[in-house]
Design a protein around this motif. Sequence first.
Motif, PDB file in Angstrom:
ATOM      1  N   ARG A   1       0.844  -1.202   0.000  1.00  0.00           N
ATOM      2  CA  ARG A   1       0.000   0.000   0.000  1.00  0.00           C
ATOM      3  C   ARG A   1       0.880   1.252   0.000  1.00  0.00           C
ATOM      4  NH1 ARG A   1      -3.148  -1.722   4.130  1.00  0.00           N
ATOM      5  NH2 ARG A   1      -1.943  -0.673   5.732  1.00  0.00           N
ATOM      6  N   ASN A   2       1.992   1.206   0.761  1.00  0.00           N
ATOM      7  CA  ASN A   2       2.888   2.364   0.834  1.00  0.00           C
ATOM      8  C   ASN A   2       3.699   2.560  -0.444  1.00  0.00           C
ATOM      9  OD1 ASN A   2       2.018   2.902   3.407  1.00  0.00           O
ATOM     10  ND2 ASN A   2       3.705   1.797   4.395  1.00  0.00           N
ATOM     11  N   ILE A   3       3.979   1.494  -1.171  1.00  0.00           N
ATOM     12  CA  ILE A   3       4.702   1.624  -2.445  1.00  0.00           C
ATOM     13  C   ILE A   3       3.812   2.351  -3.451  1.00  0.00           C
ATOM     14  CG2 ILE A   3       5.661   0.360  -4.433  1.00  0.00           C
ATOM     15  CD1 ILE A   3       6.510  -1.839  -2.390  1.00  0.00           C
ATOM     16  N   SER A   4       2.541   1.928  -3.517  1.00  0.00           N
ATOM     17  CA  SER A   4       1.599   2.583  -4.429  1.00  0.00           C
ATOM     18  C   SER A   4       0.172   2.266  -4.024  1.00  0.00           C
ATOM     19  CB  SER A   4       1.834   2.106  -5.866  1.00  0.00           C
ATOM     20  OG  SER A   4       0.740   2.482  -6.681  1.00  0.00           O
ATOM     21  N   PRO A   5      -0.724   3.251  -4.076  1.00  0.00           N
ATOM     22  CA  PRO A   5      -2.147   2.967  -3.802  1.00  0.00           C
ATOM     23  C   PRO A   5      -2.699   1.926  -4.785  1.00  0.00           C
ATOM     24  CG  PRO A   5      -1.842   5.207  -4.696  1.00  0.00           C
ATOM     25  CD  PRO A   5      -0.488   4.670  -4.383  1.00  0.00           C
ATOM     26  N   ARG A   6      -2.038   1.759  -5.930  1.00  0.00           N
ATOM     27  CA  ARG A   6      -2.485   0.752  -6.908  1.00  0.00           C
ATOM     28  C   ARG A   6      -2.156  -0.679  -6.475  1.00  0.00           C
ATOM     29  NH1 ARG A   6      -0.908   3.830 -12.640  1.00  0.00           N
ATOM     30  NH2 ARG A   6      -2.231   5.635 -12.255  1.00  0.00           N
TER      31      ARG A   6
END
Lengths: 207, 207
Positions: free
Chosen positions: B125-130
Amino acid sequence: MEDHLTLCDIGNTSYHFLKDERDTKESVATFDPSTLTEDVYYISVSPQADALVGNLANWHDLRAYINWDNYYETMGVDRIIACEAIAEGLIIDAGSAITVDLVEEGKFEGGFIYPGLEAMQATYRNISPRLDYSLNFELDLDKMPQNSRDAISYGVLRTLYSEVMRHDQQIYLTGGNAKVLSQLFPTAIVDEHLLFKGMKKMMEKRC
Amino acid sequence: MEDHLTLCDIGNTSYHFLKDERDTKESVATFDPSTLTEDVYYISVSPQADALVGNLANWHDLRAYINWDNYYETMGVDRIIACEAIAEGLIIDAGSAITVDLVEEGKFEGGFIYPGLEAMQATYRNISPRLDYSLNFELDLDKMPQNSRDAISYGVLRTLYSEVMRHDQQIYLTGGNAKVLSQLFPTAIVDEHLLFKGMKKMMEKRC
């Protein structure tokens, strides 16, 4: 094929440019893409960058060139472009995430997403200050660890290694951590321009 | 062996008590150990809890009972106690971290630390909301994924699975996520009281 084209691979953290066979990087957090006046052919997985470049007439999204019959809808366009670059093998793109994608006989056969190396180190640090270690890339992969630094390095690297090696495929390594990961995968082909090759191939297909 | 003893396994997030064969949990963030007046025999990996229970005369640290010839200095005491509980096998203790430890002929042969399941989800989740997906425990482990949720689930679970299965050992599952992980490891023995068994064994040795 015109090699003086400006290509750009936009990841979660960087704009990665290739022009005249030279590559440069800019930060997604600070770079203003409207400062470029030449035509730029790009792919992007960054919602933040998308919002900026989407309105610029000289920025051309290569997403439009993808044949979606071969890929799934929410698949990162960077992974797709990497798959387009090779005919057979396992691609490891090691950036803020590590994507591992299998291509057989020119066809994408599935892939998975592992957190990037920096993200993994932060994860351990956040679980407990007692798990805050730098990764040991010279880890003995054939011995269960007997110290904390190796216990964490093994947790990050050996798990990934065990799954990757199971596929018994030629490995292609790309992304910002390609070189550091090549210590684990000595038979891998390291190609930091793999995505640019995929981008060029897709553009040639359309010409 | 007196079964009315109060045992406590303090992890990074919870105090896990066993008394009269019943177990209860309290949060490390909020529980005040000075509210207990009976004798408590405990192990702890929490610096925060250590600072509180260390000054209480009725809290007895089982760390003193460990034979350190068999373990390494910075090894989590919870891992050591789990190893003391079995004679042979691979222990997976799935809490805020997932520790995997190998015991052969009663001897610790090394182990590794993988992030806990919630920590891994937060990492994506922290790397990307995707990359914000819940894990799919019904994932097909024999097929490279063709959708985002499985690509992430496979990244978390298949990598761990590939490494664990390589050892070809009886698996023991314990910790807060033991049951959920048992979906991946159907032949594993799930024992949420494994650490308490190790604690009791160590106390018996000393008697």
